[in-house]
Design a protein around this motif. Structure first.
Motif, PDB file in Angstrom:
ATOM      1  N   PRO A 163     -96.655 -26.116 -40.446  1.00 31.55           N
ATOM      2  CA  PRO A 163     -97.478 -27.200 -40.906  1.00 31.55           C
ATOM      3  C   PRO A 163     -98.576 -26.850 -41.470  1.00 31.55           C
ATOM      4  CG  PRO A 163     -96.236 -27.852 -39.024  1.00 31.55           C
ATOM      5  CD  PRO A 163     -96.107 -26.361 -38.980  1.00 31.55           C
ATOM      6  N   LEU A 164     -99.335 -25.904 -40.876  1.00 25.40           N
ATOM      7  CA  LEU A 164    -100.561 -25.487 -41.396  1.00 25.40           C
ATOM      8  C   LEU A 164    -100.472 -24.637 -42.705  1.00 25.40           C
ATOM      9  CD1 LEU A 164    -103.691 -25.058 -41.211  1.00 25.40           C
ATOM     10  CD2 LEU A 164    -103.256 -22.961 -39.574  1.00 25.40           C
ATOM     11  N   MET A 165     -99.446 -23.832 -42.868  1.00 22.18           N
ATOM     12  CA  MET A 165     -99.227 -23.099 -44.079  1.00 22.18           C
ATOM     13  C   MET A 165     -98.866 -23.955 -45.254  1.00 22.18           C
ATOM     14  SD  MET A 165     -96.323 -19.935 -44.688  1.00 22.18           S
ATOM     15  CE  MET A 165     -94.998 -21.011 -44.945  1.00 22.18           C
ATOM     16  N   GLN A 166     -98.040 -25.071 -44.925  1.00 26.26           N
ATOM     17  CA  GLN A 166     -97.958 -26.168 -45.926  1.00 26.26           C
ATOM     18  C   GLN A 166     -99.251 -27.003 -46.232  1.00 26.26           C
ATOM     19  OE1 GLN A 166     -95.171 -26.560 -47.612  1.00 26.26           O
ATOM     20  NE2 GLN A 166     -94.333 -24.764 -46.604  1.00 26.26           N
ATOM     21  N   ARG A 167    -100.045 -27.184 -45.374  1.00 27.26           N
ATOM     22  CA  ARG A 167    -101.509 -27.824 -45.665  1.00 27.26           C
ATOM     23  C   ARG A 167    -102.229 -26.903 -46.537  1.00 27.26           C
ATOM     24  NH1 ARG A 167    -103.872 -31.683 -47.495  1.00 27.26           N
ATOM     25  NH2 ARG A 167    -106.104 -32.169 -46.669  1.00 27.26           N
ATOM     26  N   SER A 185    -105.080 -32.035 -25.098  1.00 25.60           N
ATOM     27  CA  SER A 185    -105.029 -33.204 -25.906  1.00 25.60           C
ATOM     28  C   SER A 185    -105.603 -32.519 -27.074  1.00 25.60           C
ATOM     29  CB  SER A 185    -106.203 -34.141 -25.306  1.00 25.60           C
ATOM     30  OG  SER A 185    -107.494 -33.544 -25.116  1.00 25.60           O
ATOM     31  N   LEU A 186    -105.535 -33.358 -28.003  1.00 24.97           N
ATOM     32  CA  LEU A 186    -106.027 -33.154 -29.522  1.00 24.97           C
ATOM     33  C   LEU A 186    -106.427 -34.558 -29.953  1.00 24.97           C
ATOM     34  CD1 LEU A 186    -104.104 -30.409 -31.442  1.00 24.97           C
ATOM     35  CD2 LEU A 186    -106.462 -30.030 -30.520  1.00 24.97           C
ATOM     36  N   ALA A 187    -107.505 -34.991 -30.548  1.00 24.17           N
ATOM     37  CA  ALA A 187    -107.892 -36.208 -30.740  1.00 24.17           C
ATOM     38  C   ALA A 187    -107.185 -36.752 -32.115  1.00 24.17           C
ATOM     39  CB  ALA A 187    -109.376 -36.289 -31.489  1.00 24.17           C
ATOM     40  N   PRO A 188    -106.600 -38.047 -32.157  1.00 22.19           N
ATOM     41  CA  PRO A 188    -105.760 -38.601 -33.210  1.00 22.19           C
ATOM     42  C   PRO A 188    -106.225 -38.735 -34.270  1.00 22.19           C
ATOM     43  CG  PRO A 188    -106.291 -40.335 -31.623  1.00 22.19           C
ATOM     44  CD  PRO A 188    -107.004 -38.838 -30.953  1.00 22.19           C
ATOM     45  N   VAL A 189    -106.729 -37.512 -35.013  1.00 19.83           N
ATOM     46  CA  VAL A 189    -107.431 -37.691 -36.492  1.00 19.83           C
ATOM     47  C   VAL A 189    -106.600 -36.892 -37.220  1.00 19.83           C
ATOM     48  CG1 VAL A 189    -109.759 -38.363 -35.280  1.00 19.83           C
ATOM     49  CG2 VAL A 189    -109.003 -35.799 -35.826  1.00 19.83           C
ATOM     50  N   PRO A 190    -106.751 -37.147 -38.606  1.00 18.50           N
ATOM     51  CA  PRO A 190    -106.003 -36.316 -39.708  1.00 18.50           C
ATOM     52  C   PRO A 190    -106.011 -35.004 -39.562  1.00 18.50           C
ATOM     53  CG  PRO A 190    -106.713 -38.314 -40.709  1.00 18.50           C
ATOM     54  CD  PRO A 190    -107.454 -38.310 -39.158  1.00 18.50           C
ATOM     55  N   PRO A 191    -107.137 -34.212 -39.424  1.00 18.10           N
ATOM     56  CA  PRO A 191    -107.326 -32.807 -39.264  1.00 18.10           C
ATOM     57  C   PRO A 191    -106.236 -32.156 -38.178  1.00 18.10           C
ATOM     58  CG  PRO A 191    -109.314 -33.695 -39.905  1.00 18.10           C
ATOM     59  CD  PRO A 191    -108.433 -34.970 -39.390  1.00 18.10           C
ATOM     60  N   ASN A 192    -105.863 -32.986 -37.101  1.00 13.86           N
ATOM     61  CA  ASN A 192    -105.230 -32.550 -36.227  1.00 13.86           C
ATOM     62  C   ASN A 192    -103.781 -32.769 -36.370  1.00 13.86           C
ATOM     63  OD1 ASN A 192    -107.234 -31.291 -34.510  1.00 13.86           O
ATOM     64  ND2 ASN A 192    -107.699 -33.387 -33.423  1.00 13.86           N
ATOM     65  N   ASP A 193    -103.302 -33.295 -37.414  1.00  8.78           N
ATOM     66  CA  ASP A 193    -101.781 -33.464 -37.781  1.00  8.78           C
ATOM     67  C   ASP A 193    -101.117 -32.117 -37.866  1.00  8.78           C
ATOM     68  OD1 ASP A 193    -102.070 -36.257 -37.627  1.00  8.78           O
ATOM     69  OD2 ASP A 193    -102.335 -36.603 -39.861  1.00  8.78           O
ATOM     70  N   TYR A 194    -101.657 -31.089 -38.093  1.00  6.96           N
ATOM     71  CA  TYR A 194    -101.126 -29.718 -37.972  1.00  6.96           C
ATOM     72  C   TYR A 194    -101.748 -28.669 -37.315  1.00  6.96           C
ATOM     73  CZ  TYR A 194    -104.816 -29.903 -41.760  1.00  6.96           C
ATOM     74  OH  TYR A 194    -105.837 -30.204 -42.385  1.00  6.96           O
ATOM     75  N   ALA A 195    -102.677 -29.352 -36.136  1.00  2.12           N
ATOM     76  CA  ALA A 195    -103.468 -28.189 -35.321  1.00  2.12           C
ATOM     77  C   ALA A 195    -102.372 -28.310 -34.229  1.00  2.12           C
ATOM     78  CB  ALA A 195    -104.692 -28.914 -34.993  1.00  2.12           C
ATOM     79  N   LEU A 196    -102.395 -27.166 -33.420  1.00  4.92           N
ATOM     80  CA  LEU A 196    -101.492 -27.006 -32.427  1.00  4.92           C
ATOM     81  C   LEU A 196    -102.421 -26.834 -30.951  1.00  4.92           C
ATOM     82  CD1 LEU A 196     -98.039 -26.004 -32.240  1.00  4.92           C
ATOM     83  CD2 LEU A 196     -99.348 -24.476 -30.808  1.00  4.92           C
ATOM     84  N   ALA A 197    -102.217 -27.437 -30.011  1.00  3.60           N
ATOM     85  CA  ALA A 197    -102.660 -27.276 -28.675  1.00  3.60           C
ATOM     86  C   ALA A 197    -102.354 -25.841 -27.844  1.00  3.60           C
ATOM     87  CB  ALA A 197    -102.666 -28.322 -27.526  1.00  3.60           C
ATOM     88  N   THR A 198    -102.940 -24.828 -28.340  1.00  3.35           N
ATOM     89  CA  THR A 198    -102.341 -23.478 -27.730  1.00  3.35           C
ATOM     90  C   THR A 198    -102.284 -23.252 -26.498  1.00  3.35           C
ATOM     91  OG1 THR A 198    -104.628 -22.360 -28.329  1.00  3.35           O
ATOM     92  CG2 THR A 198    -102.891 -22.402 -30.124  1.00  3.35           C
ATOM     93  N   LYS A 199    -103.052 -24.052 -25.559  1.00  6.90           N
ATOM     94  CA  LYS A 199    -103.373 -23.754 -24.458  1.00  6.90           C
ATOM     95  C   LYS A 199    -102.127 -24.369 -23.441  1.00  6.90           C
ATOM     96  CE  LYS A 199    -106.859 -26.650 -23.800  1.00  6.90           C
ATOM     97  NZ  LYS A 199    -107.061 -27.070 -25.369  1.00  6.90           N
ATOM     98  N   VAL A 200    -100.870 -24.844 -24.147  1.00  8.52           N
ATOM     99  CA  VAL A 200     -99.764 -25.265 -23.493  1.00  8.52           C
ATOM    100  C   VAL A 200     -98.831 -23.935 -23.323  1.00  8.52           C
ATOM    101  CG1 VAL A 200     -99.610 -27.588 -24.671  1.00  8.52           C
ATOM    102  CG2 VAL A 200     -98.442 -25.540 -25.487  1.00  8.52           C
ATOM    103  N   TYR A 201     -99.005 -23.078 -24.238  1.00  7.63           N
ATOM    104  CA  TYR A 201     -98.335 -21.726 -23.767  1.00  7.63           C
ATOM    105  C   TYR A 201     -98.542 -20.911 -22.657  1.00  7.63           C
ATOM    106  CZ  TYR A 201     -96.563 -22.600 -28.563  1.00  7.63           C
ATOM    107  OH  TYR A 201     -96.083 -23.249 -29.883  1.00  7.63           O
ATOM    108  N   SER A 202    -100.077 -20.807 -22.500  1.00  9.88           N
ATOM    109  CA  SER A 202    -100.432 -20.179 -21.157  1.00  9.88           C
ATOM    110  C   SER A 202    -100.144 -21.042 -19.976  1.00  9.88           C
ATOM    111  CB  SER A 202    -102.007 -20.069 -21.112  1.00  9.88           C
ATOM    112  OG  SER A 202    -102.416 -19.333 -22.333  1.00  9.88           O
ATOM    113  N   SER A 203    -100.150 -22.348 -19.963  1.00  7.35           N
ATOM    114  CA  SER A 203     -99.443 -23.191 -18.812  1.00  7.35           C
ATOM    115  C   SER A 203     -98.157 -22.622 -18.581  1.00  7.35           C
ATOM    116  CB  SER A 203    -100.226 -24.431 -19.071  1.00  7.35           C
ATOM    117  OG  SER A 203     -99.592 -25.351 -18.261  1.00  7.35           O
ATOM    118  N   LEU A 204     -97.315 -22.698 -19.707  1.00  8.27           N
ATOM    119  CA  LEU A 204     -95.826 -22.680 -19.327  1.00  8.27           C
ATOM    120  C   LEU A 204     -95.717 -21.224 -18.831  1.00  8.27           C
ATOM    121  CD1 LEU A 204     -94.355 -24.542 -22.627  1.00  8.27           C
ATOM    122  CD2 LEU A 204     -94.692 -25.418 -20.344  1.00  8.27           C
ATOM    123  N   ALA A 205     -96.244 -20.329 -19.355  1.00  8.79           N
ATOM    124  CA  ALA A 205     -96.151 -18.887 -18.869  1.00  8.79           C
ATOM    125  C   ALA A 205     -96.183 -18.746 -17.362  1.00  8.79           C
ATOM    126  CB  ALA A 205     -96.853 -18.050 -19.797  1.00  8.79           C
TER     127      ALA A 205
END
Length: 385
Positions: free
Chosen positions: A163-167, A282-302
């Motif tokens: 999604p970021l690449m497309q943006r 979390s990421l605030a529900p604003v248009p710039p975050n439509d293609y932002a990813l909360a990377t902290k989820v990967y550390s948590s799952l690991a």
């Protein structure tokens, strides 16, 4: 070949960029390349632990009151000396640059002068994130043009995801791009058998600035505390919203249940995540975050810890489409929905066997090392061309 990484942030500073760039540097080194990192002096009191076989050169930089290199005066204090450091150093075969856009622009200029290609680790579209903190059309317009100019000159953009690449394509940034995804440093983030916390503990690990909207978890805590009076919400990291969240916790009368800690190294954070009831992101529900990813989820799952995510963007799809039943949930950015998810997690915390399985799945699917291998493969091809 000789690789120079230009980044305002590197270890021992705690950030996703620090971990990612270190692993990239180590992969280049392990392939026999000479690696030089041009970065900033770390915050006061930080213990330097540079990777062996890699030359790390640090220069003084202006930091804010939370010891971050943040804001354009701070960026300039890094970027202007960087220009001279690149100009008068031994010629490289490839530059790798970490934003902000001002740093990318400096590297583009020096890339032309030194006839050296550069690639960019493009994790965000900075211009649209800046719109959350300023509406000044001159500032936004200048940043948009500067960012586009710097990115267009790159031999490759290593984009965080599709999604970021497309943006980038939508706004006319047409440099060659590869979506590389995200992952965790599984050397540090792992599960060592910790049982889930009792009473419940909810952990937010990372930056909590304007575009994160992490205050929603503070607002959800009174509902959680009504059923679990001893529950805790813990924040690890820094951010511009910290003072506001502290004030909000006092206003709600729950300050003793909401704790704030400075950033800590991944090796120290991993066992905290491993024993948490869940991590929250979390990421605030604003248009710039439509293609932002909360990377902290990967550390948590690991670390074997499920995730509650609220907001929008690719993180929602990641959790909804996950092929692991205990990876976590994505809920609407509403206090009631967040509180309900926290209560569900507290009522049925994932047991140790499930946490071990979750960590093993994450390590096999989302390791930063496999991403680094791909980055180095493509970088070598670029340098040869």
């Amino acid at each position: 070949m000789r690789v120079v990484i230009a980044t305002r942030i590197f270890g021992p500073e705690v950030s996703a960029a620090s971990a990612i760039l270190r692993i990239w540097a180590e992969e280049f080194r392990d392939r026999g390349d000479e690696v030089v990192i041009l970065t900033a002096k770390p915050p006061k009191g930080a213990v330097v632990d540079d990777p062996p076989g890699i030359e790390v050169r640090r220069a003084a930089v202006k930091r804010d009151r939370q010891q971050y290199v943040r804001g354009y005066l701070s960026y300039m204090s890094f970027d202007i000396p960087l220009a001279f450091r690149l100009l008068f150093s031994k010629r490289a075969d490839l530059y790798i640059v970490e934003p902000p856009p001002t740093t990318v622009a400096v590297v583009r200029v020096l890339s032309r002068l030194r006839r050296t290609p550069y690639v960019v680790r493009a994790a965000d579209y900075w211009t649209e994130a800046a719109e959350l903190v300023t509406t000044n059309p001159l500032v936004i317009g200048t940043l948009r043009r500067l960012e586009a100019w710097g990115l267009r000159g790159a031999a490759r953009l290593f984009a965080a995801h599709e999604p970021l690449m497309q943006r980038f394509r939508e706004v006319g940034i047409d440099a060659p791009a590869t979506p590389i995804g995200f992952g965790a440093d599984t050397k540090d983030f792992r599960y060592d058998g910790q049982p889930p916390a009792d009473p419940p503990v909810f952990v937010y690990a990372g930056t909590h600035s304007e575009w994160h909207g992490a205050g929603i978890f503070v607002d959800a805590m009174p509902t959680v505390l009504a059923r679990h009076p001893d529950a805790r919400l813990e924040f690890y990291g820094n951010g511009e919203d910290r003072d506001a969240m502290l004030s909000r916790a006092r206003e709600l009368g729950i300050a003793s249940s909401v704790e704030f800690y400075a950033p800590i190294p991944p090796a120290a954070l991993a066992p905290i995540l491993a024993g948490a009831t869940v991590s929250v992101a979390s990421l605030a529900p604003v248009p710039p975050n439509d293609y932002a990813l909360a990377t902290k989820v990967y550390s948590s799952l690991a670390a074997g810890c499920p995730v509650i995510y609220t907001g929008r963007g690719p993180t929602v799809e990641f959790l909804n489409d996950s092929d692991h039943p205990h990876a976590g949930v994505a809920v609407p950015y509403e206090v009631e929905a967040v509180a309900a998810a926290m209560l569900d997690a507290a009522a049925a915390p994932l047991p140790t066997a499930g946490r071990a399985a979750l960590a093993a799945w994450s390590a096999s699917e989302y390791s930063l090392n496999s991403i680094a291998e791909r980055v180095v493969d493509e970088s070598h091809a670029i340098a040869r061309r």
